[in-house]
Design an enzyme around this catalytic site. Structure first.
Site, PDB file in Angstrom:
ATOM      1  N   THR A  43       0.820  -1.211   0.000  1.00 23.47           N
ATOM      2  CA  THR A  43       0.000   0.000   0.000  1.00 23.47           C
ATOM      3  C   THR A  43       0.859   1.267   0.000  1.00 23.47           C
ATOM      4  O   THR A  43       1.985   1.245   0.477  1.00 23.47           O
ATOM      5  CB  THR A  43      -0.850  -0.056   1.291  1.00 23.47           C
ATOM      6  OG1 THR A  43      -1.773  -1.111   1.139  1.00 23.47           O
ATOM      7  CG2 THR A  43      -1.578   1.224   1.585  1.00 23.47           C
TER       8      THR A  43
ATOM      9  N   GLY B 262     -10.129  -3.889   3.413  1.00 25.91           N
ATOM     10  CA  GLY B 262      -9.160  -3.803   4.508  1.00 25.91           C
ATOM     11  C   GLY B 262      -9.279  -2.488   5.272  1.00 25.91           C
ATOM     12  O   GLY B 262     -10.336  -1.843   5.283  1.00 25.91           O
ATOM     13  N   ASP B 263      -8.182  -2.087   5.879  1.00 22.80           N
ATOM     14  CA  ASP B 263      -8.185  -0.877   6.704  1.00 22.80           C
ATOM     15  C   ASP B 263      -8.010   0.409   5.890  1.00 22.80           C
ATOM     16  O   ASP B 263      -8.399   1.484   6.343  1.00 22.80           O
ATOM     17  CB  ASP B 263      -7.037  -0.951   7.717  1.00 22.80           C
ATOM     18  CG  ASP B 263      -5.686  -1.056   7.005  1.00 22.80           C
ATOM     19  OD1 ASP B 263      -5.547  -1.920   6.107  1.00 22.80           O
ATOM     20  OD2 ASP B 263      -4.780  -0.276   7.322  1.00 22.80           O
TER      21      ASP B 263
ATOM     22  N   ARG C 114     -13.658  -8.386  -0.058  1.00 30.58           N
ATOM     23  CA  ARG C 114     -12.995  -8.038   1.209  1.00 30.58           C
ATOM     24  C   ARG C 114     -12.517  -6.578   1.183  1.00 30.58           C
ATOM     25  O   ARG C 114     -11.979  -6.094   0.190  1.00 30.58           O
ATOM     26  CB  ARG C 114     -11.824  -8.988   1.406  1.00 30.58           C
ATOM     27  CG  ARG C 114     -10.928  -8.668   2.612  1.00 30.58           C
ATOM     28  CD  ARG C 114      -9.689  -7.891   2.220  1.00 30.58           C
ATOM     29  NE  ARG C 114      -8.761  -7.751   3.325  1.00 30.58           N
ATOM     30  CZ  ARG C 114      -7.764  -6.868   3.333  1.00 30.58           C
ATOM     31  NH1 ARG C 114      -7.562  -6.090   2.301  1.00 30.58           N
ATOM     32  NH2 ARG C 114      -6.956  -6.780   4.370  1.00 30.58           N
TER      33      ARG C 114
ATOM     34  N   GLY D  63      -4.496  -5.598   7.116  1.00 30.56           N
ATOM     35  CA  GLY D  63      -5.642  -4.727   7.357  1.00 30.56           C
ATOM     36  C   GLY D  63      -6.591  -5.188   8.443  1.00 30.56           C
ATOM     37  O   GLY D  63      -7.150  -4.365   9.177  1.00 30.56           O
TER      38      GLY D  63
ATOM     39  N   THR E 207       0.160   0.857   6.791  1.00 29.17           N
ATOM     40  CA  THR E 207       0.274  -0.246   5.840  1.00 29.17           C
ATOM     41  C   THR E 207       0.567  -1.514   6.612  1.00 29.17           C
ATOM     42  O   THR E 207       1.433  -1.547   7.480  1.00 29.17           O
ATOM     43  CB  THR E 207       1.373   0.000   4.796  1.00 29.17           C
ATOM     44  OG1 THR E 207       1.504  -1.180   4.000  1.00 29.17           O
ATOM     45  CG2 THR E 207       2.712   0.340   5.417  1.00 29.17           C
ATOM     46  N   GLY E 208      -0.190  -2.555   6.305  1.00 26.82           N
ATOM     47  CA  GLY E 208       0.012  -3.804   7.021  1.00 26.82           C
ATOM     48  C   GLY E 208      -1.201  -4.692   6.871  1.00 26.82           C
ATOM     49  O   GLY E 208      -2.044  -4.460   5.995  1.00 26.82           O
TER      50      GLY E 208
HETATM   51  N1  ASP Z   1      -3.480  -2.612   4.654  1.00 24.47           N
HETATM   52  C1  ASP Z   1      -3.768  -3.093   3.343  1.00 24.47           C
HETATM   53  C2  ASP Z   1      -4.960  -4.015   3.403  1.00 24.47           C
HETATM   54  O1  ASP Z   1      -5.068  -4.785   4.329  1.00 24.47           O
HETATM   55  C3  ASP Z   1      -2.645  -3.854   2.722  1.00 24.47           C
HETATM   56  C4  ASP Z   1      -1.352  -3.097   2.667  1.00 24.47           C
HETATM   57  O2  ASP Z   1      -1.034  -2.326   3.567  1.00 24.47           O
HETATM   58  O3  ASP Z   1      -0.596  -3.316   1.706  1.00 24.47           O
HETATM   59  O4  ASP Z   1      -5.746  -4.006   2.476  1.00 24.47           O
END
Ligand code: ASP
Length: 353
Positions: free
Chosen positions: A219, A249-250, A247, A273, A270-271
């Site tokens: 991300t 995410g965050d 789905r 989610g 980023t992580g």
């Molecule tokens: N946080 C993002 C998600 O879970 C993924 C990412 O950070 O690359 O969709």
């Protein structure tokens, strides 16, 4: 004479208001900061070739300089954040816009959000498939709709009605991401044959991707402080490879992946989610500053290195506060990241160093 004086005063006022810089106090002129990330994960130096590292660093630098140019001429934090994120969305190096990961059904579903720390205004989109720069649609939702989050087909209809630039699905596709999906799909079949565990196997990456795709979160995000003292943050993503069932995410969720409040700080994460959602990461960092009086560094460390780690949530954040302090903690092997303060040179990092 009176008439001449009035014209002079009006001309002066026009010059002052048309150049944001003149609105700021002189001592604040150089006090603008931009901080970015391009994803966190198992980023190992031995898996990155010199060319890859050079390309990633160059793109992070280009993104920072793009936002800096806006802040430098008195532009607003929100505009700097959007322009900076667009540079990374347009690059296939990151999991956002062009180069976004594929979902289980074999197409790209993208999420983005934007928040203005002046008035807590926010806009976000989830699951869009044909919007060239999802962050520009998030801004449109923020400014020109009564809503905060739009999703799927409805978000795309809104994009069309607002003349937001669209792109064919082919535009987003890269071979590297397509191959990652194929490997993830194979693993799913293997997992079904075995114990059905969805997370334990790692996907071997033969495409030279520097981040282990099973533990990568590519991300992109940006947070800015402008010379008027305003904060803003934004995040854009393709989500996770092989995601199903629409789905989300965050990243498009205000409070989880993105938050900005002039009273505390601006954050983009980023992580993984699902963990960021459950820990309400971005808002928690701001809240620790506002309600508990923690510094930005303490608040960010508490959430990323303690709360998330205790839950098993991999990832990192970038943040800036109203004083221009920057934090970039991550609990993974690495995080593509960088910041720029005033006229200084950009500072860029990839690994733990
Ligand atoms: N946080 C993002 C998600 O879970 C993924 C990412 O950070 O690359 O969709």
């Amino acid at each position: 004479m009176k008439y001449f004086l009035a014209i002079l005063i009006m001309a002066g006022l026009y010059v002052m208001t048309s150049h944001g810089a003149a609105l700021a106090h002189d001592e604040d002129k150089d006090k603008y900061v931009l901080v970015i990330h391009g994803g966190a994960g198992t980023i190992l130096k031995e898996k990155i070739s010199e060319e890859q590292e050079t390309a990633i660093r160059a793109k992070l630098e280009e993104a920072l300089l793009t936002g800096q140019a806006i802040l430098e001429r008195g532009g607003e934090a929100v505009d700097a954040v959007v322009a900076t994120i667009k540079v990374m969305e347009d690059s296939p190096l990151f999991n956002a816009g062009r180069g976004a990961v594929f979902n289980h059904e074999g197409y790209n579903e993208m999420d983005a959000s934007l928040m203005d720390g002046r008035d807590l205004n926010a806009g976000a989109v989830a699951g869009v498939t044909s919007v060239k720069n999802p962050i520009t649609l998030a801004r449109e939702v923020m400014i020109n709709s009564k809503h905060v989050i739009l999703s799927g087909k409805g978000a795309e209809e809104f994009a069309k009605s607002r003349q937001i630039e669209l792109a064919d699905p082919e535009y987003f596709r890269t071979e590297k991401r397509w191959n990652q999906l194929q490997k993830a799909l194979e693993k799913d079949i293997v997992r079904l044959d075995h114990d059905g565990d969805q997370t334990s196997d790692s996907i071997t990456d033969t495409e030279g991707d520097p981040i282990d795709p099973e533990h990568k979160f590519g991300t992109v995000g940006a947070a800015a402080l402008d010379m008027h003292g305003n904060l803003a943050a934004g995040t854009s993503t393709g989500g996770m490879t092989n995601k199903r069932w629409n789905r989300i995410g965050d990243s498009p969720v205000v409070g989880a992946g993105t938050y900005a409040d002039n009273n505390s700080c601006a954050v983009s994460g980023t992580g993984h989610g699902e963990y960021f959602l459950r820990a309400v990461v971005a808002h928690s960092i701001c809240a620790l500053m506002e309600y508990k009086g923690l510094t930005l560094a303490q608040a960010a460390d508490e959430i990323v290195m303690h709360k998330l780690v205790d839950m098993g949530g991999e990832g990192g954040i970038i943040a800036v506060d109203g004083q221009g302090n920057v934090a970039m903690p991550f609990n993974t092997e690495g995080m593509y990241r960088g910041y720029i303060k005033g006229h200084d040179k950009p500072v860029i990092g990839i690994y733990k160093d």
